[in-house]
Design a protein around this motif. Structure first.
Motif, PDB file in Angstrom:
ATOM      1  N   ASP A   1      -7.764  -1.979   1.471  1.00 55.97           N
ATOM      2  CA  ASP A   1      -6.721  -1.234   0.731  1.00 55.97           C
ATOM      3  C   ASP A   1      -6.762  -1.520  -0.763  1.00 55.97           C
ATOM      4  OD1 ASP A   1      -5.710  -0.005   2.993  1.00 55.97           O
ATOM      5  OD2 ASP A   1      -4.007  -1.375   3.199  1.00 55.97           O
TER       6      ASP A   1
ATOM      7  N   ASN B   1      -6.360  -5.012   7.164  1.00 59.66           N
ATOM      8  CA  ASN B   1      -5.911  -4.567   5.841  1.00 59.66           C
ATOM      9  C   ASN B   1      -5.613  -5.781   4.970  1.00 59.66           C
ATOM     10  OD1 ASN B   1      -3.345  -5.485   6.575  1.00 59.66           O
ATOM     11  ND2 ASN B   1      -2.446  -3.449   6.762  1.00 59.66           N
TER      12      ASN B   1
ATOM     13  N   PHE C   1       0.839  -1.205   0.000  1.00 57.99           N
ATOM     14  CA  PHE C   1       0.000   0.000   0.000  1.00 57.99           C
ATOM     15  C   PHE C   1       0.874   1.254   0.000  1.00 57.99           C
ATOM     16  CE2 PHE C   1      -1.817   3.524   2.315  1.00 57.99           C
ATOM     17  CZ  PHE C   1      -3.068   3.686   1.749  1.00 57.99           C
TER      18      PHE C   1
END
Length: 345
Positions: free
Chosen positions: A283, A255, A83
Motif C-alpha cells: 500500500d 498490507n 490507506f
C-alpha cells in the motif's frame, strides 16, 4: 398530538406524507422508489398515509431529481486503515471538482453494519455509490437491495453482482515482493495476514505462491498465516507464529498495517526487522516511509485510486447503459530497509 391534515386545496407533497407518517422526507422517497432498505413496518405506515392523503407520485420528476443529485455515498470497510483515509481524500478531490460531495460511512468489516450504513446513506438519494465491501458480503442480496443504483466496487470482488470494479494489481504486487525477498537469498518466506476468502488476499497469495514456485521453492502450508488486516491482530498472530518451529527468515505481509503489527511482534521477541528478519508490506501508506526501519512495500497511490474510483462512478452516472468496466491499477515495488540486505549462510 396528531399532525395537522394538509389543506386539500393544494397539492399533497412528500413533506406532507413524511409529517403524517412521522418519518423523514428521504424515507418517504425510498418507499416511493420501492427500495428494500426501508423496514417493513415503516413502509406499511408510509403507504397508509400515502393512500389516506391521496398523494400522487410524479416518477418523472423523481427520476430527474435522482440524476441531478449532488452527493455520492462512499462506504469503507475499515476507516482505521490509513490507506482508506487517503483513498477517501482522493474521492473527495475528484467529486468536489465535479460539483459533488461525498457522504462517508464505515462498516468495520461488518456485513450487517454495511447494510445499515447503506440504508442510512441511501435516504439522501445519492447519485451513486463507491463501495469497498466488508468481508463475506452477499452479492445477490446487495444487488437486490441497491437495484439499478450506479455502483463502483473497490478492490474486493463481490460475486453475483454486475457493477464497475476497480482493483489494485494484487497478484503482481505480491509476486514482486516475493521475488525481491528471494533475490536476497530468502527461501523460507511466509505470506502473512488477510483472510483467504477475500478476493484481494487470494490474489496476493497467488502472486506469492507463483513466485515461490518459479524459484523452485515449495511453500509450507504453515507459512500461509491468516489474520485480520490490522496491526492488533497481526501483532497477536506474530506471537503465535513464533511459538512454533518454522525456520522462517522473511514474510510478505498482506498490507502495511499487517507489516507494522508484525514488526512490533518481532521486536517483542528481540528480533530486529530488516536485520534478523525481513518483511514487506503493501500500500505504501505515509507511515511506511517514516517508521524505523522504513518499510519495503508496494506503492499503489491510494489518493489517486480514490480519484479514479470517483471518476469511474461519475462516468457511470452520465452513461448508465455503458458496458461494465473492470480496471486494474498498477503497483510499484519500493525497496527500503525492512527487507534488509542479501542473506548469508
Amino acid at each position: 398530538m396528531r399532525p395537522a391534515r394538509p389543506n386539500r386545496e393544494r397539492k399533497i407533497t412528500v413533506n406532507d406524507v413524511a409529517l403524517a407518517s412521522g418519518v423523514s422526507r428521504a424515507t418517504v422517497s425510498l418507499v416511493l422508489r420501492g427500495s428494500p432498505l426501508v423496514h417493513a413496518k415503516t413502509r406499511e405506515r408510509v403507504e397508509r398515509q400515502i393512500a389516506a392523503l391521496g398523494y400522487v407520485y410524479n416518477r418523472a420528476a423523481a427520476n430527474l431529481r435522482t440524476r441531478t443529485s449532488s452527493s455520492v455515498a462512499l462506504i469503507i470497510n475499515d476507516l482505521s486503515n490509513p490507506f482508506f483515509a487517503e483513498f477517501a481524500m482522493g474521492v473527495g478531490d475528484a467529486l468536489v471538482g465535479a460539483g459533488h460531495v461525498a457522504l462517508l460511512g464505515s462498516t468495520g468489516e461488518s456485513v450487517e453494519w454495511q447494510e445499515a450504513v447503506l440504508g442510512s446513506l441511501m435516504e439522501h438519494s445519492p447519485a451513486g455509490i463507491i463501495l469497498s465491501p466488508a468481508e463475506h458480503t452477499d452479492g445477490p442480496r446487495l444487488q437486490r437491495m441497491l437495484g439499478h443504483e450506479p455502483v463502483v466496487v473497490f478492490n474486493r470482488e463481490i460475486p453475483g453482482t454486475q457493477w464497475d470494479f476497480l482493483a489494485l494489481d494484487n497478484r503482481n504486487g505480491a509476486r514482486l515482493a516475493t521475488e525481491h525477498l528471494l533475490s536476497l537469498g530468502h527461501r523460507r518466506i511466509a505470506f502473512f495476514g488477510g483472510h483467504a476468502d477475500s478476493s484481494s488476499c487470494q490474489e496476493r497469495r497467488q502472486g506469492y505462491l507463483g513466485a515461490m514456485d518459479a524459484a523452485g521453492v515449495a511453500a509450507d502450508p504453515r507459512w500461509l498465516v491468516e489474520c485480520a488486516p490490522n496491526r492488533v491482530e497481526s501483532r497477536q498472530a506474530t506471537r503465535m507464529l513464533f511459538q512454533q518451529e518454522h525456520g522462517l527468515t522473511a514474510a510478505v505481509c498482506y498490507n502495511d498495517n499487517v507489516a507494522l503489527g508484525f514488526k512490533l511482534g518481532l521486536m517483542e521477541r528481540g528480533l530486529r526487522p530488516g536485520l534478523d528478519f525481513a518483511l514487506t508490506g503493501f500500500d505504501d501508506i505515509p507511515e511506511a516511509a517514516q517508521t524505523t526501519p522504513a518499510l519495503t512495500t508496494l506503492a499503489v497511490d491510494p489518493r489517486e485510486r480514490g480519484r479514479q474510483a470517483a471518476e469511474l462512478l461519475l462516468e457511470r452516472v452520465r452513461d448508465p447503459d455503458a458496458p461494465v468496466r473492470r480496471v486494474i491499477a498498477p503497483v510499484r515495488l519500493v525497496v527500503r530497509d525492512s527487507s534488509g540486505t542479501p542473506l548469508h549462510d
